[in-house]
Motif scaffolding. Structure first.
Motif, PDB file in Angstrom:
ATOM      1  N   MET A  12      -0.833 -19.536 -11.538  1.00 44.86           N
ATOM      2  CA  MET A  12      -0.046 -18.392 -12.191  1.00 44.86           C
ATOM      3  C   MET A  12      -1.040 -17.244 -12.703  1.00 44.86           C
ATOM      4  N   GLU A  13      -2.164 -17.505 -13.114  1.00 42.55           N
ATOM      5  CA  GLU A  13      -3.157 -16.690 -13.613  1.00 42.55           C
ATOM      6  C   GLU A  13      -3.718 -15.403 -12.623  1.00 42.55           C
ATOM      7  N   ASP A  14      -3.348 -15.875 -11.130  1.00 42.03           N
ATOM      8  CA  ASP A  14      -3.628 -15.023 -10.233  1.00 42.03           C
ATOM      9  C   ASP A  14      -2.673 -14.233  -9.802  1.00 42.03           C
ATOM     10  N   VAL A  15      -1.632 -13.916 -10.487  1.00 42.66           N
ATOM     11  CA  VAL A  15      -0.388 -13.177 -10.029  1.00 42.66           C
ATOM     12  C   VAL A  15      -0.615 -11.933 -11.126  1.00 42.66           C
ATOM     13  N   ILE A  16      -0.801 -10.693 -10.569  1.00 47.15           N
ATOM     14  CA  ILE A  16      -0.805  -9.649 -11.566  1.00 47.15           C
ATOM     15  C   ILE A  16       0.269  -9.002 -11.854  1.00 47.15           C
ATOM     16  N   GLU A  17       1.097  -8.567 -10.680  1.00 47.43           N
ATOM     17  CA  GLU A  17       2.520  -8.206 -11.071  1.00 47.43           C
ATOM     18  C   GLU A  17       3.590  -8.716 -10.127  1.00 47.43           C
ATOM     19  N   VAL A  18       4.783  -8.596 -10.461  1.00 51.64           N
ATOM     20  CA  VAL A  18       5.929  -8.678  -9.488  1.00 51.64           C
ATOM     21  C   VAL A  18       6.434  -7.359  -9.021  1.00 51.64           C
ATOM     22  N   TYR A  19       6.518  -7.201  -7.753  1.00 53.13           N
ATOM     23  CA  TYR A  19       6.628  -5.991  -7.033  1.00 53.13           C
ATOM     24  C   TYR A  19       8.234  -6.110  -6.663  1.00 53.13           C
ATOM     25  N   THR A  20       8.933  -5.159  -7.260  1.00 49.48           N
ATOM     26  CA  THR A  20      10.417  -5.085  -7.186  1.00 49.48           C
ATOM     27  C   THR A  20      10.904  -4.175  -6.077  1.00 49.48           C
ATOM     28  N   GLY A  21       9.844  -3.454  -5.224  1.00 51.54           N
ATOM     29  CA  GLY A  21      10.365  -2.634  -4.268  1.00 51.54           C
ATOM     30  C   GLY A  21      10.453  -1.173  -4.859  1.00 51.54           C
ATOM     31  N   LYS A  22      10.383  -0.968  -6.120  1.00 52.25           N
ATOM     32  CA  LYS A  22      10.396   0.375  -6.615  1.00 52.25           C
ATOM     33  C   LYS A  22       9.068   0.959  -6.733  1.00 52.25           C
ATOM     34  N   ALA A  23       8.826   2.334  -6.483  1.00 53.30           N
ATOM     35  CA  ALA A  23       7.819   3.033  -6.421  1.00 53.30           C
ATOM     36  C   ALA A  23       7.359   3.185  -7.884  1.00 53.30           C
ATOM     37  N   GLY A  73       5.222   6.311   1.942  1.00 56.92           N
ATOM     38  CA  GLY A  73       5.516   5.841   0.584  1.00 56.92           C
ATOM     39  C   GLY A  73       5.190   4.441   0.405  1.00 56.92           C
ATOM     40  N   LYS A  74       5.546   3.848  -0.574  1.00 54.66           N
ATOM     41  CA  LYS A  74       4.935   2.441  -1.164  1.00 54.66           C
ATOM     42  C   LYS A  74       5.652   1.466  -0.027  1.00 54.66           C
ATOM     43  N   GLN A  75       4.913   0.620   0.713  1.00 53.15           N
ATOM     44  CA  GLN A  75       5.262  -0.429   1.672  1.00 53.15           C
ATOM     45  C   GLN A  75       4.748  -1.470   1.213  1.00 53.15           C
ATOM     46  N   VAL A  76       5.568  -2.611   1.721  1.00 53.97           N
ATOM     47  CA  VAL A  76       5.021  -4.130   1.991  1.00 53.97           C
ATOM     48  C   VAL A  76       4.818  -4.425   3.437  1.00 53.97           C
ATOM     49  N   LEU A  77       3.809  -4.717   3.862  1.00 49.49           N
ATOM     50  CA  LEU A  77       3.617  -4.829   5.388  1.00 49.49           C
ATOM     51  C   LEU A  77       3.233  -6.356   5.694  1.00 49.49           C
ATOM     52  N   ALA A  78       4.191  -6.961   6.464  1.00 50.07           N
ATOM     53  CA  ALA A  78       3.860  -8.354   6.566  1.00 50.07           C
ATOM     54  C   ALA A  78       2.740  -8.519   7.704  1.00 50.07           C
ATOM     55  N   MET A  79       2.090  -9.570   7.246  1.00 47.09           N
ATOM     56  CA  MET A  79       0.903  -9.681   8.254  1.00 47.09           C
ATOM     57  C   MET A  79       1.202 -11.077   8.944  1.00 47.09           C
ATOM     58  N   ASP A  80       1.924 -10.862  10.163  1.00 46.31           N
ATOM     59  CA  ASP A  80       2.244 -12.112  10.877  1.00 46.31           C
ATOM     60  C   ASP A  80       1.854 -11.562  12.400  1.00 46.31           C
ATOM     61  N   LEU A 107       0.823  -1.176  -0.041  1.00 45.46           N
ATOM     62  CA  LEU A 107      -0.055  -0.043  -0.096  1.00 45.46           C
ATOM     63  C   LEU A 107       1.078   1.305   0.107  1.00 45.46           C
ATOM     64  N   GLU A 108       0.136   2.408  -0.465  1.00 48.07           N
ATOM     65  CA  GLU A 108       0.777   3.555  -0.297  1.00 48.07           C
ATOM     66  C   GLU A 108       0.414   4.542   0.745  1.00 48.07           C
ATOM     67  N   VAL A 109       1.330   4.651   1.873  1.00 51.99           N
ATOM     68  CA  VAL A 109       1.267   5.252   3.159  1.00 51.99           C
ATOM     69  C   VAL A 109       1.365   6.780   2.856  1.00 51.99           C
ATOM     70  N   PRO A 110       0.560   7.422   3.061  1.00 44.84           N
ATOM     71  CA  PRO A 110       0.584   9.107   2.988  1.00 44.84           C
ATOM     72  C   PRO A 110       1.532   9.460   3.941  1.00 44.84           C
ATOM     73  N   ALA A 111       2.168  10.692   3.637  1.00 48.33           N
ATOM     74  CA  ALA A 111       3.235  11.227   4.425  1.00 48.33           C
ATOM     75  C   ALA A 111       2.481  11.785   5.685  1.00 48.33           C
ATOM     76  N   GLY A 112       3.055  11.854   6.800  1.00 48.30           N
ATOM     77  CA  GLY A 112       2.487  12.205   8.085  1.00 48.30           C
ATOM     78  C   GLY A 112       1.615  11.388   8.928  1.00 48.30           C
ATOM     79  N   THR A 113       1.607  10.083   8.202  1.00 43.14           N
ATOM     80  CA  THR A 113       0.793   8.907   8.818  1.00 43.14           C
ATOM     81  C   THR A 113       1.358   8.703  10.335  1.00 43.14           C
ATOM     82  N   VAL A 150      -3.106  -7.310  -1.916  1.00 44.62           N
ATOM     83  CA  VAL A 150      -2.778  -8.584  -1.360  1.00 44.62           C
ATOM     84  C   VAL A 150      -1.655  -9.072  -2.051  1.00 44.62           C
ATOM     85  N   THR A 151      -0.419  -9.384  -1.339  1.00 41.60           N
ATOM     86  CA  THR A 151       0.694  -9.820  -2.032  1.00 41.60           C
ATOM     87  C   THR A 151       1.411 -11.068  -1.501  1.00 41.60           C
TER      88      THR A 151
END
Length: 177
Positions: A166-177, A106-113, A74-80, A142-143
């Protein structure tokens, strides 16, 4: 050459040749299968390239198993100041929430553990709170991290311990916004 009718082939030699023909036939069949897969996303080389990468999945359902769910992009807004992730059942009722203090902007991957949620599929809602106490609902994707793959009969990726088509994969996130 032609076989001499007065000196027929030895039975043992004949059996060896039959086994060799069988092996060649199996190798041709394996080669044909690999050739048919090489053009698509299901080839072994293509699937191996996903290993260790974060992939964005279709839909917004999160599978939770053993207190661990899919990751969220998700994209986390500045000042959150904080985030709250709500886990909702099929009726839309909030079953549990996870709070995240001081997330990076910014763009973040949050682990749900470490989730106190029973095993199952949930929809998620993410709400951010800024320094003025204003709430905003964010749109998570969801990633999951690709841990392995299954080649046949139907190719699948192993994402966070779950099999994903395989058809359930939309894109590969490389860590770049």
């Amino acid at each position: 050459q032609q076989q001499d009718p007065l000196n027929p082939m030895d039975n043992q030699e004949f059996a060896v040749q039959l086994a060799q023909f069988s092996q060649v036939e199996q190798l041709i069949e394996i080669n044909d299968k690999l050739d048919s897969n090489s053009g698509g996303a299901s080839s072994v080389g293509s699937m191996a390239s996903f290993l260790g990468n974060e992939v964005v999945l279709t839909g917004d359902a999160m599978k939770v198993q053993g207190g661990k769910g899919n990751n969220l992009l998700l994209e986390v807004p500045a000042g959150t100041q904080s985030l709250r992730v709500d886990f909702m059942d099929a009726d839309g009722k909030v079953v549990a929430s996870k709070n995240i203090a001081q997330p990076d902007a910014g763009k973040q991957v949050l682990a749900m553990d470490e989730l106190g949620v029973p095993n199952g599929d949930y929809s998620v809602r993410v709400v951010s709170v800024d320094s003025q106490g204003r709430f905003a609902e964010l749109k998570p994707k969801v990633t999951g991290t690709v841990e392995g793959f299954i080649v046949s009969p139907e190719p699948k990726l192993i994402v966070n311990g779950n099999e994903v088509n395989m058809e359930d994969v939309i894109e590969v996130y490389t860590g770049k916004a």
